[in-house]
Design an enzyme around this catalytic site. Structure first.
Site, PDB file in Angstrom:
ATOM      1  N   TYR A  55       0.852  -1.186   0.000  1.00  0.00           N
ATOM      2  CA  TYR A  55       0.000   0.000   0.000  1.00  0.00           C
ATOM      3  C   TYR A  55       0.889   1.237   0.000  1.00  0.00           C
ATOM      4  O   TYR A  55       1.845   1.314   0.776  1.00  0.00           O
ATOM      5  CB  TYR A  55      -0.883   0.040   1.254  1.00  0.00           C
ATOM      6  CG  TYR A  55      -2.311  -0.327   0.943  1.00  0.00           C
ATOM      7  CD1 TYR A  55      -3.029   0.396  -0.009  1.00  0.00           C
ATOM      8  CD2 TYR A  55      -2.939  -1.377   1.588  1.00  0.00           C
ATOM      9  CE1 TYR A  55      -4.333   0.055  -0.305  1.00  0.00           C
ATOM     10  CE2 TYR A  55      -4.253  -1.719   1.293  1.00  0.00           C
ATOM     11  CZ  TYR A  55      -4.943  -0.999   0.338  1.00  0.00           C
ATOM     12  OH  TYR A  55      -6.237  -1.324   0.028  1.00  0.00           O
ATOM     13  N   GLU A  57      -0.563   4.733  -0.385  1.00  0.00           N
ATOM     14  CA  GLU A  57      -1.429   5.908  -0.557  1.00  0.00           C
ATOM     15  C   GLU A  57      -0.636   7.181  -0.313  1.00  0.00           C
ATOM     16  O   GLU A  57       0.173   7.247   0.630  1.00  0.00           O
ATOM     17  CB  GLU A  57      -2.610   5.841   0.424  1.00  0.00           C
ATOM     18  CG  GLU A  57      -3.667   4.851  -0.041  1.00  0.00           C
ATOM     19  CD  GLU A  57      -4.385   4.189   1.109  1.00  0.00           C
ATOM     20  OE1 GLU A  57      -3.690   3.735   2.042  1.00  0.00           O
ATOM     21  OE2 GLU A  57      -5.621   4.127   1.066  1.00  0.00           O
ATOM     22  N   ASP A 201      -7.303  14.099 -24.592  1.00  0.00           N
ATOM     23  CA  ASP A 201      -7.115  12.685 -24.266  1.00  0.00           C
ATOM     24  C   ASP A 201      -6.372  12.084 -25.455  1.00  0.00           C
ATOM     25  O   ASP A 201      -6.951  11.839 -26.506  1.00  0.00           O
ATOM     26  CB  ASP A 201      -8.499  12.053 -24.079  1.00  0.00           C
ATOM     27  CG  ASP A 201      -8.430  10.558 -23.852  1.00  0.00           C
ATOM     28  OD1 ASP A 201      -7.358   9.960 -24.070  1.00  0.00           O
ATOM     29  OD2 ASP A 201      -9.463   9.978 -23.465  1.00  0.00           O
ATOM     30  N   THR A 227      -3.900   6.738 -21.760  1.00  0.00           N
ATOM     31  CA  THR A 227      -3.623   5.406 -21.241  1.00  0.00           C
ATOM     32  C   THR A 227      -2.147   5.127 -21.504  1.00  0.00           C
ATOM     33  O   THR A 227      -1.487   5.876 -22.238  1.00  0.00           O
ATOM     34  CB  THR A 227      -4.470   4.330 -21.941  1.00  0.00           C
ATOM     35  OG1 THR A 227      -4.308   4.484 -23.355  1.00  0.00           O
ATOM     36  CG2 THR A 227      -5.931   4.442 -21.580  1.00  0.00           C
ATOM     37  N   LYS A 230      -1.606   1.536 -25.078  1.00  0.00           N
ATOM     38  CA  LYS A 230      -1.941   1.474 -26.512  1.00  0.00           C
ATOM     39  C   LYS A 230      -0.644   1.631 -27.300  1.00  0.00           C
ATOM     40  O   LYS A 230       0.260   0.820 -27.146  1.00  0.00           O
ATOM     41  CB  LYS A 230      -2.997   2.531 -26.846  1.00  0.00           C
ATOM     42  CG  LYS A 230      -4.322   2.279 -26.090  1.00  0.00           C
ATOM     43  CD  LYS A 230      -5.428   3.193 -26.545  1.00  0.00           C
ATOM     44  CE  LYS A 230      -6.756   2.847 -25.907  1.00  0.00           C
ATOM     45  NZ  LYS A 230      -6.946   3.427 -24.570  1.00  0.00           N
ATOM     46  N   ARG A 236      -1.346  -1.858 -18.614  1.00  0.00           N
ATOM     47  CA  ARG A 236      -2.677  -1.247 -18.658  1.00  0.00           C
ATOM     48  C   ARG A 236      -2.805  -0.181 -17.563  1.00  0.00           C
ATOM     49  O   ARG A 236      -2.674  -0.499 -16.387  1.00  0.00           O
ATOM     50  CB  ARG A 236      -3.702  -2.358 -18.436  1.00  0.00           C
ATOM     51  CG  ARG A 236      -5.124  -2.021 -18.717  1.00  0.00           C
ATOM     52  CD  ARG A 236      -5.902  -3.297 -18.973  1.00  0.00           C
ATOM     53  NE  ARG A 236      -5.423  -3.899 -20.207  1.00  0.00           N
ATOM     54  CZ  ARG A 236      -5.840  -3.538 -21.422  1.00  0.00           C
ATOM     55  NH1 ARG A 236      -6.772  -2.631 -21.553  1.00  0.00           N
ATOM     56  NH2 ARG A 236      -5.333  -4.104 -22.502  1.00  0.00           N
TER      57      ARG A 236
HETATM   58  N1  DSN Z   1     -11.456   0.743 -25.409  1.00  0.00           N
HETATM   59  C1  DSN Z   1     -10.480   1.644 -25.945  1.00  0.00           C
HETATM   60  C2  DSN Z   1     -10.315   1.510 -27.399  1.00  0.00           C
HETATM   61  O1  DSN Z   1     -10.428   0.393 -27.866  1.00  0.00           O
HETATM   62  O2  DSN Z   1     -10.045   2.479 -28.079  1.00  0.00           O
HETATM   63  C3  DSN Z   1     -10.737   3.048 -25.559  1.00  0.00           C
HETATM   64  O3  DSN Z   1     -10.873   3.126 -24.192  1.00  0.00           O
END
Ligand code: DSN
Length: 415
Positions: A55, A57, A201, A227, A230, A236
């Site tokens: 933990y 925090e 974003d 994120t 990607k 993730r």
């Molecule tokens: N689910 C993602 C995507 O496939 O683009 C976006 O959050």
């Protein structure tokens, strides 16, 4: 992966079996889902480490529990590297996901009922950009911009007109299915004109931005979220960038506002991925991702398929399969039967339900990680177009063999 999974095999054979089968699925098929990638063994080892047990925090140097000295090392490394990649003053690496990152920004900068202007989901936006199904659409008053019917691109004059009429508190920029360059300075200019904040974003294109293959939003947004899994090819998770002035509010919004203990194993994986993103190899990889997408798009168009907006500037493409007499759902199933994984996707001015959709979205990040290049994009285009244009009841076996052979020739690194 053998050594790492021995204990799972002994303790929980059912989970072990599912992991092995997923490994075989990923290894034996081609993953063209634009939002997916394949992490390095180093990232997966960090994520699978003892950092999961602690933990922590709070933030480095100001934690609520003892024993956080190595948590501080790892989180500080992740922060420094992320600042270096994107030239940001403030970073927060704790958001568990892109959705959490976006929500943390909303809670830091907006009041319940404020107005946000975001891209329409069915035109390529994202659920968290004001969809009525998402908290962002329930908590705030939302208006959407989309693409133009003819060009299938965002028109900045239309956005300006909407912004002047709606007077949003925040303009949300970014997309999950938009194959073209996004003009961040133009959005920022409009926001200045109407006195709105800007949140970009950049989840889909973060890797391209890191490699200077898409113009950066940093400097043209009050907040940038993303994120990490990607194009950026990390574990993730999510993160937030901003100017230093918003730092204290954003820190509080993420913790304790929205989350409790950070996932320190994931933050360790982020730190490793960010170090990888600072290498020349990573830049070369991103350039190949973009080249591959361009070649795939050209080859598909040359074989009679219709692409939304007529092509791509980034890592993804949207095929209008309705144009070829299919639905997105059927197209996804057809490609799955030959070992190619894609997702059905709505297209601009959609007439089907999202569960059926008129398009499919394809992306090159994962296949590029496994080494496929332009030559293989031509072969992929041959198979994809033949499968999508085939009559009902076609025999997938010959195509499946070709895809499995490609997958064998280009194994996923690190298994
Ligand atoms: N689910 C993602 C995507 O496939 O683009 C976006 O959050």
């Amino acid at each position: 992966m053998d050594d790492q999974l021995n204990a799972v095999k002994t303790v929980d054979p059912a989970v072990y079996e599912a992991i092995r089968q997923e490994e075989a699925r990923q290894q034996g098929h081609l993953e063209l889902i634009a939002s997916e990638n394949w992490t390095s063994l180093a990232v997966r080892q960090a994520v699978g480490s003892v950092m999961t047990d602690k933990y922590a925090e709070g933030y480095p140097g100001r934690r609520y529990y003892g024993g956080c000295e190595y948590m501080d090392v790892v989180e500080s490394l992740a922060q420094q590297r992320l600042k270096e990649i994107f030239h940001a003053e403030y970073v927060n690496v704790q958001p568990h996901s892109g959705a959490s990152a976006n929500t943390a920004v909303y809670f830091a900068a907006l009041k319940h009922g404020d107005r946000i202007l975001g891209m329409d989901l069915s035109h390529g936006g994202h659920l968290t950009h004001g969809s009525p199904a998402n908290l962002s659409g329930k908590f705030y008053e939302v208006r959407h911009y989309g693409v133009e019917r003819e060009s299938e691109r965002i028109d900045m004059e239309t956005v300006r007109h909407l912004a002047k009429e709606f007077q949003p508190h925040m303009i949300v920029v970014g997309a999950s299915a938009y194959p073209r360059v996004i003009d961040f300075p133009a959005f920022y200019q409009i926001a200045q004109e109407v006195g709105a904040l800007v949140m970009v974003d950049m989840a889909h294109i973060a890797g391209l931005v890191a490699a200077d293959l898409h113009p950066t939003p940093v400097g043209f947004a009050d907040f940038v979220t993303s994120t990490t899994h990607k194009t950026l090819r990390g574990p993730r998770g999510g993160f937030i960038l901003s100017g230093a002035d918003w730092g204290p509010k954003l820190d509080k919004s993420v913790f304790p506002g929205l989350q409790g203990g950070p996932l320190m194993n994931i933050i360790a994986g982020k730190a490793v991925a960010f170090s990888e993103a600072l290498t020349l190899n990573f830049r070369a990889y991103q350039a190949q991702v973009v080249d591959n997408a361009r070649v795939l798009a050209e080859e598909l168009i040359g074989r009679g398929l219709r692409l939304v907006s007529g092509g791509t500037d980034n890592h993804l493409l949207l095929i209008d399969v309705k144009h070829s007499g299919l639905t997105g759902k059927v197209a996804q199933e057809r490609l799955s039967s030959v070992g190619i994984t894609v997702n059905k996707n709505t297209i601009p001015f959609e007439t089907e339900k999202p569960t059926v959709a008129s398009g499919i979205r394809l992306g090159t990040p994962q296949v590029t990680t496994r080494g496929l290049g332009k030559e293989q994009m031509t072969e992929l285009a041959e198979v994809v177009s033949a499968v999508l244009l085939a009559p009902n009841g076609f025999d997938p076996s010959a195509y499946l063999q070709r895809i499995e052979a490609l997958a064998r020739e280009f194994p996923l690194p690190g298994i």
